[in-house]
Design a protein around this motif. Structure first.
Motif, PDB file in Angstrom:
ATOM      1  N   GLY A  82      36.339  33.360  38.783  1.00 45.53           N
ATOM      2  CA  GLY A  82      36.062  34.497  39.657  1.00 45.53           C
ATOM      3  C   GLY A  82      36.734  34.370  41.006  1.00 45.53           C
ATOM      4  N   SER A  83      36.787  33.149  41.535  1.00 50.42           N
ATOM      5  CA  SER A  83      37.465  32.926  42.811  1.00 50.42           C
ATOM      6  C   SER A  83      38.958  33.213  42.694  1.00 50.42           C
ATOM      7  CB  SER A  83      37.253  31.474  43.274  1.00 50.42           C
ATOM      8  OG  SER A  83      35.910  31.263  43.664  1.00 50.42           O
ATOM      9  N   LEU A  84      39.541  32.852  41.576  1.00 56.32           N
ATOM     10  CA  LEU A  84      40.959  33.151  41.370  1.00 56.32           C
ATOM     11  C   LEU A  84      41.198  34.657  41.332  1.00 56.32           C
ATOM     12  CD1 LEU A  84      41.864  30.447  38.682  1.00 56.32           C
ATOM     13  CD2 LEU A  84      42.494  30.432  41.112  1.00 56.32           C
ATOM     14  N   TRP A  85      40.286  35.393  40.689  1.00 58.03           N
ATOM     15  CA  TRP A  85      40.426  36.854  40.664  1.00 58.03           C
ATOM     16  C   TRP A  85      40.322  37.430  42.078  1.00 58.03           C
ATOM     17  CZ3 TRP A  85      42.779  38.986  36.898  1.00 58.03           C
ATOM     18  CH2 TRP A  85      42.602  38.567  35.573  1.00 58.03           C
ATOM     19  N   TYR A  86      39.347  36.969  42.849  1.00 54.18           N
ATOM     20  CA  TYR A  86      39.226  37.445  44.228  1.00 54.18           C
ATOM     21  C   TYR A  86      40.444  37.025  45.058  1.00 54.18           C
ATOM     22  CZ  TYR A  86      34.354  39.024  43.850  1.00 54.18           C
ATOM     23  OH  TYR A  86      33.198  39.696  43.528  1.00 54.18           O
ATOM     24  N   GLY A  87      40.947  35.824  44.806  1.00 58.80           N
ATOM     25  CA  GLY A  87      42.140  35.372  45.513  1.00 58.80           C
ATOM     26  C   GLY A  87      43.325  36.275  45.242  1.00 58.80           C
ATOM     27  N   TYR A  88      43.440  36.709  43.997  1.00 55.25           N
ATOM     28  CA  TYR A  88      44.500  37.658  43.641  1.00 55.25           C
ATOM     29  C   TYR A  88      44.338  38.952  44.423  1.00 55.25           C
ATOM     30  CZ  TYR A  88      46.713  41.370  40.908  1.00 55.25           C
ATOM     31  OH  TYR A  88      47.423  42.484  40.525  1.00 55.25           O
ATOM     32  N   GLU A  89      43.110  39.456  44.521  1.00 53.33           N
ATOM     33  CA  GLU A  89      42.884  40.700  45.265  1.00 53.33           C
ATOM     34  C   GLU A  89      43.201  40.543  46.745  1.00 53.33           C
ATOM     35  OE1 GLU A  89      39.681  43.578  43.531  1.00 53.33           O
ATOM     36  OE2 GLU A  89      38.757  41.610  43.762  1.00 53.33           O
ATOM     37  N   LEU A  90      42.926  39.384  47.292  1.00 52.41           N
ATOM     38  CA  LEU A  90      43.122  39.162  48.725  1.00 52.41           C
ATOM     39  C   LEU A  90      44.565  38.843  49.098  1.00 52.41           C
ATOM     40  CD1 LEU A  90      39.885  37.151  49.500  1.00 52.41           C
ATOM     41  CD2 LEU A  90      40.553  39.290  50.607  1.00 52.41           C
ATOM     42  N   THR A  91      45.377  38.440  48.127  1.00 56.10           N
ATOM     43  CA  THR A  91      46.750  38.044  48.437  1.00 56.10           C
ATOM     44  C   THR A  91      47.803  38.852  47.700  1.00 56.10           C
ATOM     45  OG1 THR A  91      46.897  36.378  46.673  1.00 56.10           O
ATOM     46  CG2 THR A  91      45.946  35.666  48.771  1.00 56.10           C
ATOM     47  N   GLY A  92      47.447  39.445  46.584  1.00 59.45           N
ATOM     48  CA  GLY A  92      48.431  40.157  45.783  1.00 59.45           C
ATOM     49  C   GLY A  92      49.325  39.244  44.969  1.00 59.45           C
ATOM     50  N   ASP A  93      49.010  37.942  44.930  1.00 59.84           N
ATOM     51  CA  ASP A  93      49.835  36.978  44.216  1.00 59.84           C
ATOM     52  C   ASP A  93      49.543  37.043  42.719  1.00 59.84           C
ATOM     53  OD1 ASP A  93      51.215  34.838  43.198  1.00 59.84           O
ATOM     54  OD2 ASP A  93      50.366  33.353  44.575  1.00 59.84           O
TER      55      ASP A  93
END
Length: 401
Positions: free
Chosen positions: A81-92
């Motif tokens: 879940g943190s990786l998914w949120y990280g994707y949303e916050l960075t666009g990476d």
């Protein structure tokens, strides 16, 4: 790897008229947010490269080794879940690919039937995956897990059973409030209105039996499964049976805010605001708004030795208050308090430097103090709710890059 900060991806669901104009992330008032996003980008990428799907980083042991969460660990859904949120916050998109790999590795959790924690395990991982991608590959596991969670509902007691421990009769912990979101979502997605009904009954029963006059919460209520009568009220986490375990108060605040969002039942909103008042006005809340692990620890404000902070509780509180701020007319007081928490968590005192902290984001959380377990350590769920809170903050502030 090129760093990007496309926060347009997070501006999807929450609006608040209090914040009228979009702001740029080079605004001096948001330098802390930009710095934080850079740390998140680095740490999550390194963590995804370091750990293996199915063995997710949970915390750091006293000897410096990383404690890993296997497929039956209640925390195992937080890292994906943190990786998914990280994707949303960075666009990476690299983070999105890693998030998919770590999520799909949890497929067998759909068969677990002996705990309410399947909500944490599946909804935080598969739920975010489906929300972000719309890929139906994630739905079968979500459907099976929701059915197993609903099967733990006892209409006589009016709650969903938490644990199957032999030494308890029918235990229900305040943590259960968090997993009701999985049932509300599943009721809509899979056309199972009985799921939502069970969630609401559970929430109403918990208001009646878990909370004291000051709106602090017991950790655990043990029921008679045949009659619904209360056998015992106590704790497996707090200082005493009657104390206010910090993360438990956070679970309650988050849970009732979420229940109101899903039902518009005014009882749930009233409960959320009462809990928020208890937390925000507590005389033992430190100035930086990062609570100690239990509000009733003796001499809590005098020594860190007796009262280590719990960044995980703070992260849950911040995320809940931001959600609450969007649902009431005077929401600015909640958003401002949450912003203060996020700025504290994003300071050097709590946010790891790139490459440190075994690639976790936050330092100084407490898992289970009474059992000498995970004290003053990073925790995967602290990171998860910190990221969720940052995403909600970006949406409310309409941050543009």
């Amino acid at each position: 790897m090129k760093k990007t900060f496309n926060l347009f991806l997070v501006l999807s669901t929450i609006t608040l008229s209090t914040f009228a104009k979009p702001v740029q992330n080079d605004d001096p008032s948001l330098l802390w947010f930009k710095k934080t996003t850079e740390v998140i980008h680095f740490q999550l990428n390194k963590a995804a490269q370091t750990y293996k799907p199915g063995k997710n980083p949970r915390s750091v042991n006293p000897d410096g080794t990383v404690r890993l969460a296997g497929l039956t660990d209640w925390t195992t859904g937080f890292f994906p879940g943190s990786l998914w949120y990280g994707y949303e916050l960075t666009g990476d998109k690299t983070l999105a690919n890693e998030a998919k790999n770590f999520t799909l590795a949890l497929d067998s959790i759909r068969n677990i039937k002996n705990t309410h924690d399947v909500g944490f395990m599946l909804y935080c991982s598969y739920g975010n995956a489906y929300r972000i991608t719309g890929d139906k590959i994630y739905l079968p596991a979500l459907a099976d897990g929701a059915a197993n969670l609903y099967a733990r509902f006892n209409p006589t007691v009016g709650t969903i059973r938490s644990w199957d421990f032999a030494w308890l009769h029918y235990p229900v912990i305040i943590d259960n409030m968090m997993n009701l979101e999985y049932l509300y979502w599943s009721a809509n997605e899979f056309k199972k209105p009985e799921y939502a009904n069970a969630a609401s009954i559970h929430a109403l029963t918990t208001i009646k039996n878990h909370f004291r006059k000051d709106y602090s919460s017991y950790h655990l209520v043990d029921y008679d499964a045949k009659t619904g009568k209360i056998i015992h009220k106590g704790t497996h986490q707090g200082v005493t049976d009657d104390s206010a375990w910090a993360r438990g108060q956070a679970w309650g605040l988050y849970g009732y805010t979420m229940c109101y969002a899903n039902t518009k039942n005014p009882k749930f909103l009233q409960q959320a605001e009462h809990i928020a008042s208890f937390i925000m006005n507590h005389p033992r809340m430190p100035k930086d708004k990062i609570p100690v692990w239990d509000f009733d620890v003796h001499n809590a404000m005098d020594t860190e030795v007796l009262a280590p902070r719990d960044a995980s509780a703070a992260a849950v509180i911040a995320s809940a208050l931001l959600d609450l701020s969007t649902q009431v007319k005077d929401g600015k007081k909640y958003a401002d308090y949450a912003e203060d928490i996020l700025k504290s968590l994003s300071s050097d005192a709590y946010l790891a430097k790139p490459g440190e902290n075994s690639y976790f984001l936050l330092k100084h959380s407490v898992g289970a103090f009474l059992y000498n377990s995970e004290i003053d350590t990073p925790l995967d769920y602290a990171d998860y709710y910190y990221l969720e809170a940052l995403k909600r903050y970006a949406s409310i502030k309409k941050i543009q890059i």
